[in-house]
Design an enzyme around this catalytic site. Sequence first.
Site, mmCIF file in Angstrom:
data_model
loop_
_atom_site.group_PDB
_atom_site.id
_atom_site.type_symbol
_atom_site.label_atom_id
_atom_site.label_comp_id
_atom_site.label_asym_id
_atom_site.label_seq_id
_atom_site.Cartn_x
_atom_site.Cartn_y
_atom_site.Cartn_z
ATOM 1 N N HIS A 167 0.989 -1.267 -0.078
ATOM 2 C CA HIS A 167 0.095 -0.113 -0.166
ATOM 3 C C HIS A 167 0.943 1.079 0.159
ATOM 4 O O HIS A 167 1.209 1.600 1.228
ATOM 5 C CB HIS A 167 -0.911 -0.081 1.243
ATOM 6 C CG HIS A 167 -2.066 1.130 1.009
ATOM 7 N ND1 HIS A 167 -3.271 0.739 1.336
ATOM 8 C CD2 HIS A 167 -2.216 2.392 1.033
ATOM 9 C CE1 HIS A 167 -4.143 1.660 1.234
ATOM 10 N NE2 HIS A 167 -3.235 2.708 0.975
ATOM 11 N N HIS B 220 1.231 4.976 -2.400
ATOM 12 C CA HIS B 220 0.545 5.814 -3.379
ATOM 13 C C HIS B 220 1.689 6.553 -4.103
ATOM 14 O O HIS B 220 2.720 7.023 -3.454
ATOM 15 C CB HIS B 220 -0.461 6.915 -2.816
ATOM 16 C CG HIS B 220 -1.678 6.169 -2.155
ATOM 17 N ND1 HIS B 220 -2.821 6.337 -3.048
ATOM 18 C CD2 HIS B 220 -1.824 5.573 -1.077
ATOM 19 C CE1 HIS B 220 -3.603 5.615 -2.306
ATOM 20 N NE2 HIS B 220 -3.234 5.502 -0.963
ATOM 21 N N ASP C 35 1.645 9.206 -5.938
ATOM 22 C CA ASP C 35 1.630 10.714 -5.649
ATOM 23 C C ASP C 35 1.974 11.040 -4.197
ATOM 24 O O ASP C 35 2.324 12.231 -3.859
ATOM 25 C CB ASP C 35 0.453 11.457 -6.139
ATOM 26 C CG ASP C 35 -0.791 10.832 -5.434
ATOM 27 O OD1 ASP C 35 -0.798 9.579 -5.163
ATOM 28 O OD2 ASP C 35 -1.778 11.405 -5.421
ATOM 29 N N GLY D 210 -10.150 7.802 -1.634
ATOM 30 C CA GLY D 210 -10.773 9.079 -1.325
ATOM 31 C C GLY D 210 -11.691 8.901 -0.190
ATOM 32 O O GLY D 210 -11.797 8.058 0.458
ATOM 33 N N HIS E 138 -10.086 0.940 -0.203
ATOM 34 C CA HIS E 138 -9.828 1.583 1.017
ATOM 35 C C HIS E 138 -11.028 1.310 1.813
ATOM 36 O O HIS E 138 -12.123 2.004 1.428
ATOM 37 C CB HIS E 138 -9.842 2.914 0.484
ATOM 38 C CG HIS E 138 -8.134 3.323 0.233
ATOM 39 N ND1 HIS E 138 -7.527 2.913 -1.019
ATOM 40 C CD2 HIS E 138 -7.113 3.919 0.896
ATOM 41 C CE1 HIS E 138 -6.330 3.254 -0.896
ATOM 42 N NE2 HIS E 138 -6.199 4.341 -0.062
ATOM 43 N N GLU F 99 -10.850 3.070 7.475
ATOM 44 C CA GLU F 99 -9.718 4.116 7.771
ATOM 45 C C GLU F 99 -10.677 5.244 8.334
ATOM 46 O O GLU F 99 -10.288 5.620 9.536
ATOM 47 C CB GLU F 99 -8.873 4.592 6.736
ATOM 48 C CG GLU F 99 -7.883 5.591 7.095
ATOM 49 C CD GLU F 99 -7.066 6.380 5.841
ATOM 50 O OE1 GLU F 99 -6.031 6.757 6.224
ATOM 51 O OE2 GLU F 99 -7.753 6.056 4.581
ATOM 52 N N ASP G 267 2.019 3.887 2.944
ATOM 53 C CA ASP G 267 0.772 4.870 2.334
ATOM 54 C C ASP G 267 1.278 5.956 1.569
ATOM 55 O O ASP G 267 1.391 5.882 0.496
ATOM 56 C CB ASP G 267 -0.118 5.415 3.430
ATOM 57 C CG ASP G 267 -1.424 5.841 2.999
ATOM 58 O OD1 ASP G 267 -1.741 5.541 2.042
ATOM 59 O OD2 ASP G 267 -2.255 6.478 3.921
#
Length: 363
Positions: free
Chosen positions: A19, A21, A23, A176, A203, A206, A294
């Site tokens: 996991h 990202h 960006d 998101g 996701h 969380e 993350d």
Amino acid sequence: MNVRPTLDDVRRAPKVLLHDHLDGGVRPATVVDLARESGYGDLPTTDADGLRAWFEDSSNSGSLERYLETFGHTVGVMQSAEALTRVAYECGEDLAKDGIVYAEVRYAPEQHLRAGLTLEQVVEAVLDGFARARRDFGIRVGTLVTAMRHQARSMEIAELAVRYRDAGVVGFDIAGAEAGYPPTRHLDAFEYLQRENAHFTIHAGEGFGLPSIWQAIQWCGADRLGHGVRIIDDIDVTGGEARLGRLADYVRDKRIPLEMCPTSNIQTGAAKSIAEHPIGLLRRLSFRVTVNTDNRLMSGTTLSEEFAKLSDAFGYGWDDLQWFTVNAMKSAFAPFNERLELINGVIKPGFAQLKWSGGRPLA
């Protein structure tokens, strides 16, 4: 003898990351370079060290607005094929230097179309960067294409995942805000992926609670849960004995992997501290827990640092870190033979060597 490793020792261990990202892990100096090349003028500073500090301060501010603003800048400079290829290549290099032998990195193609790229061009640019990284650094990286849950392009992105699954896209995800945007909003995409025998994670658990996890699993058929921290809400530890509710029991029995990201979970309020993170209890109860980063830039972290923090907080030694790592490799969306090869040929031998050559005895 289970020994507690130092951070330097952990960096040498063969690790697996599920996991992360794209960006959320851009080098600050690269953000500055790409902003200059593309004419992006909204950075808070063009000093790389100052920008790194700004990203971390904003992410630790407790302000969701400031936290989300950080991604506006990284995505803002990732709008050309050249930028995407560079970021992917550098991501592979950084992960390899941290001792990661297999990674799955996710990104949302729909967020990189402002300068005229097509979805296909975005995917191909990212795949090109990771292919170059594998050639130069030996790291294996599979990508997950992500649909934004507040948008309506999930079917389009799911079809993209299937179209490129033999080229390096190993799965699909939605990301998101959870509240107000349940997984079932994208049920058609998940049903399509199941018909196509494709892998996906969601996701869930969380920023929202058990209903999000339940929908992700029972309605949408998720293979894994992105974060899944709130499964702790279905575990009663009154009196010192853990009693699992039906959902938690199901997640454990079915060995559904939890992609936990300790530092990030603290920043977003899903956990109060590393020492109080649910990962400690979930590991003791033998859930299929994995450890992840993350957003490495925003959290100022690496996978090695996440492991080191857990070792300090819970007294984890090499046996525990190997357990987390094997969990991750078992749960990866790579083909079975590749997973087995890495577990038996790289991960277990690597940890065996480190157990006896590095670290210090537990007190």
